[in-house]
Scaffold this active site. Structure first.
Site, PDB file in Angstrom:
ATOM      1  N   GLU A 142       0.822  -1.218   0.000  1.00 28.15           N
ATOM      2  CA  GLU A 142       0.000   0.000   0.000  1.00 28.15           C
ATOM      3  C   GLU A 142       0.857   1.269   0.000  1.00 28.15           C
ATOM      4  OE1 GLU A 142      -2.775  -0.405   3.272  1.00 28.15           O
ATOM      5  OE2 GLU A 142      -4.204  -1.301   1.885  1.00 28.15           O
ATOM      6  N   GLU A 305      -6.575  -8.068  -0.512  1.00 25.65           N
ATOM      7  CA  GLU A 305      -7.085  -7.922   0.861  1.00 25.65           C
ATOM      8  C   GLU A 305      -8.566  -7.608   0.770  1.00 25.65           C
ATOM      9  OE1 GLU A 305      -4.871  -5.300   3.394  1.00 25.65           O
ATOM     10  OE2 GLU A 305      -2.951  -5.967   2.605  1.00 25.65           O
TER      11      GLU A 305
HETATM   12  C1  GLA Z   1      -4.341  -2.463   5.112  1.00 26.90           C
HETATM   13  C2  GLA Z   1      -2.959  -3.105   5.105  1.00 26.90           C
HETATM   14  C3  GLA Z   1      -2.882  -4.343   5.939  1.00 26.90           C
HETATM   15  C4  GLA Z   1      -3.641  -4.163   7.228  1.00 26.90           C
HETATM   16  C5  GLA Z   1      -5.104  -3.901   6.891  1.00 26.90           C
HETATM   17  C6  GLA Z   1      -5.937  -3.825   8.156  1.00 26.90           C
HETATM   18  O1  GLA Z   1      -5.038  -2.844   3.977  1.00 26.90           O
HETATM   19  O2  GLA Z   1      -2.519  -3.454   3.807  1.00 26.90           O
HETATM   20  O3  GLA Z   1      -1.505  -4.564   6.243  1.00 26.90           O
HETATM   21  O4  GLA Z   1      -3.114  -3.076   7.916  1.00 26.90           O
HETATM   22  O5  GLA Z   1      -5.184  -2.669   6.200  1.00 26.90           O
HETATM   23  O6  GLA Z   1      -7.294  -3.683   7.838  1.00 26.90           O
END
Ligand code: GLA
Ligand code: ZN
Length: 651
Positions: A142, A305
């Site tokens: 991210e 995710e």
């Molecule tokens: C983000 C991050 C993850 C984690 C999630 C928690 O998407 O990529 O590492 O921190 O949020 O919801």
């Protein structure tokens, strides 16, 4: 087709590894993502590289037929590195160094950080380049999220001045002229005099601010590309490269299309609700997020995710209702997701994300969420080919990061928000269940029938000509307020009547404007076919003087009774100019008119029922998502609360 979970074996006693992998396998999963935060585990002392832990994890995963996506671990550097080289730590606007303890606190312009990043990434990928179980590498995690795309350290200051010297061909005179530094006596004699736009009395030069944003984008993307090139140089031919885009991408200080350009595919982290939100973002907003990610490389994408449990760091909020997270997964598949992993296998009992719930929770109980994931994996797998099919859209929403950053520095009205303005135009077409691409203004948009162009201030002659060509050839454009007021230097056009290079095709001129503060609204009333219709506009209003254009709505205002919304026929096409923050119900009328005019296929559905159609081998597949807590129907199909399904349509 990969379906799986984000797994952190390093969080748990080693004897749990096989039980976990069996549980993941029994989900119906065939992939795990690992490693993106495990730098110290792989290099606990400088130069001492050890991958044996992950060697075992991968071996055990392979025994169960699980493939692997491996994350390069540069989002979380080891404490020994921060201690040895504090210069790698980024600084906030007040010159406060961010301390070790969170994540992504590194400066993208730290040469030392780039050296260490290159070393760990090189060692990691060399070690696994022939590992057939590893099918993809995720670069960092991210980029730019949680405020990490902004740094005001000396390395960034020096980098900024060098960036400007290159951009202005070493001519400080050229920069002064472009910026208008004569204003407030800010003329520079040398690039070394130029500040970062940190705290000052009142505000900075808008051209400087936009160039600073461009420099931030350059900083993030040059680091990302450096890392990507290392992985591409060393990885196995069977291994692809991606990075995971976080939500809030319009709030970031880097151009995402540029960021992912060297990668094989885009991955997205889909959290329709996160932190203390009392309820999820709207179904249209979730949909736009997917369309944005599909638009980056103009191809289908992964979700690495996907939310299953409530998420948050120090505050959590809304708990997805049964099947709601499954429905969001179906919505992602509908909009172009081909492969999906849920975040994360099990909620962690220690560390900063104790309240980021997973498929399985701290009690290690395989409950409702476990079964919900199993059901998604079981029911979606037969549609693998449908999910791979390309998505064709007749409608496109255009965005430009320069424009977004220009608005962020000078919001002009306190309630301005680009995503809100994008959704103002996107939602009425989303409600008609038409496919919508979300692409940058630099993309060739001639293939579309309709362009939605939210608050595009910066329109230069080149873009103006492409828009003119699009409309002349039969396209329909929707502009909203403040269109065309600026050039690419973030300066107001001189001696050009508004809306600048959009004026001719819009068939209007604008000589008066008004910022509407929060809570303030102005009534508008319909004319012609909209006679008797009224509405309220908020946020901003352009007081429009129609030239060739027809007035659809005007302000119900004795002082400024001019036009609020106009439509102009130009060449074979037409231009709607929505000169204020107009409500959805009014724009909905225009959207229906437009899809009818262009014979764009659309579906009528109850509010809250999303219908997304995909084509494969001549057959139509309707993805149906009930985003509501009540029973709904689409044609003769009943949808339980939060139910999602795919129906093969005979039409
Ligand atoms: C983000 C991050 C993850 C984690 C999630 C928690 O998407 O990529 O590492 O921190 O949020 O919801
Ligand atoms: Zn820095």
């Amino acid at each position: 087709m990969y379906l799986g979970v984000d797994y952190y074996p390093e969080h748990w006693p080693k004897e749990m590894l096989e039980q976990d992998l069996n549980g993941i396998k029994d989900l119906g999963a065939n992939i795990i993502r690992i490693g993106e935060f495990a730098w110290h585990l792989m290099e606990s002392e400088e130069g001492e590289y050890d991958f044996t832990f992950f060697d075992e994890v991968i071996a055990k995963a392979k025994e169960r037929g699980l493939s692997v996506m491996f994350g390069t671990p540069t989002a979380t550097f080891p404490a020994w590195l921060a201690k040895k080289h504090p210069s790698i730590l980024s600084e906030d606007e007040n010159g406060q160094k961010r301390v070790f303890g969170g994540r992504r606190q590194y400066c993208f312009n730290s040469k030392i950080y780039r050296e260490y990043s290159a070393k760990i990434t090189r060692k990691l990928v060399e070690h696994y380049q022939n590992e057939e179980a590893i099918v993809a590498w995720q670069i960092d995690n991210e980029f730019g999220h949680e405020g990490s795309d902004m740094c005001y350290c000396n390395q960034c200051h020096q980098g900024f001045q060098e960036f400007l010297a290159r951009k202005y061909d070493g001519s400080i005179a050229k920069l002064n002229e472009t910026y208008g530094t004569i204003f407030w006596g800010q003329t520079y004699n040398d690039f070394s005099e130029i500040p970062m736009p940190t705290k000052t009395i009142t505000t900075h030069n808008p051209s400087l601010e936009l160039d600073w944003a461009r420099f931030r984008s350059f900083s993030v993307n040059s680091y990302a590309h450096e890392q990507t090139e290392i992985v591409k140089e060393l990885k196995g031919a069977h291994q692809q490269v991606t990075t995971n885009v976080s939500g809030g991408f319009f709030d970031k200080w880097f151009d995402h299309e540029e960021n992912v350009k060297p990668m094989d595919f885009v991955s997205y982290d889909n959290y329709p609700v996160w932190g203390g939100l009392a309820e999820p973002i709207t179904p249209a907003a979730i949909a736009l997020n997917h369309d944005f990610n599909r638009g980056l490389l103009d191809k289908n994408f992964w979700i690495v995710e996907e939310l299953m449990g409530a998420q948050g760091h120090n505050v959590i909020g809304y708990l997805p209702r049964p099947n709601q997270a499954a429905m969001w997964s179906y919505q992602a598949f509908a909009h172009g997701c081909t492969d999906l992993l849920y975040f994360r296998w099990r909620g962690m009992t220690k560390g900063a994300e104790q309240f980021c719930y997973g498929v399985v929770d701290h009690d290690n109980h395989y409950g409702r969420k476990y079964k919900e994931v199993q059901s998604v994996f079981e029911t979606i797998r037969p549609y693998e080919e449908v999910l791979q099919s390309p998505i064709e859209s007749d409608v496109a929403l255009l965005y430009d990061y320069d424009n977004i950053w220009s608005w962020r520095f000078q919001t002009q009205t306190e309630s301005y928000d680009f995503m809100n303005e994008a959704l103002r135009l996107y939602t009425p077409f989303y409600n008609l269940n038409v496919n919508i691409d979300v692409v940058p203004t630099t993309r060739d948009f001639s293939k579309y029938k309709v362009l939605l162009v939210p608050t595009l201030q910066i329109i230069d002659e080149e873009l103006g000509e492409r828009l003119k060509e699009f409309v002349s050839s039969g396209g329909t454009v929707y502009f909203s307020y403040r269109t065309g007021i600026k050039d690419k230097n973030n300066n107001i056009h001189f001696q050009k009547t508004l809306p600048g290079f959009a004026a001719e095709i819009s068939g209007i001129t604008i000589h008066e404007i008004e910022s509407l503060s929060s809570g303030e609204s102005v009534r508008i009333k319909g004319e012609g076919k909209y006679e008797g219709r009224t509405g309220e506009c908020t946020t901003w209003r352009d007081i429009i003087t129609p030239q060739a254009a027809k007035t659809l709505y005007r302000y119900d205002d004795p002082f400024y009774p001019e036009a609020a919304v106009t439509k102009n026929v130009y060449g074979k096409g037409s231009v709607y100019y929505l000169g204020a923050g107009i409500g959805e119900e009014i724009i909905q009328d225009f959207a229906e008119e437009t899809v009818e005019d262009h014979v764009i296929p659309y579906q009528v559905s109850e509010k809250g029922v999303e219908v997304y159609s995909r084509k494969l081998n001549g057959a139509n597949y309707h993805f149906l998502m009930n985003h509501t807590e009540t029973v709904k129907a689409f044609k003769d199909i009943t949808l339980q609360p939060y139910e999602s399904k795919i129906v093969k349509a005979e039409d």
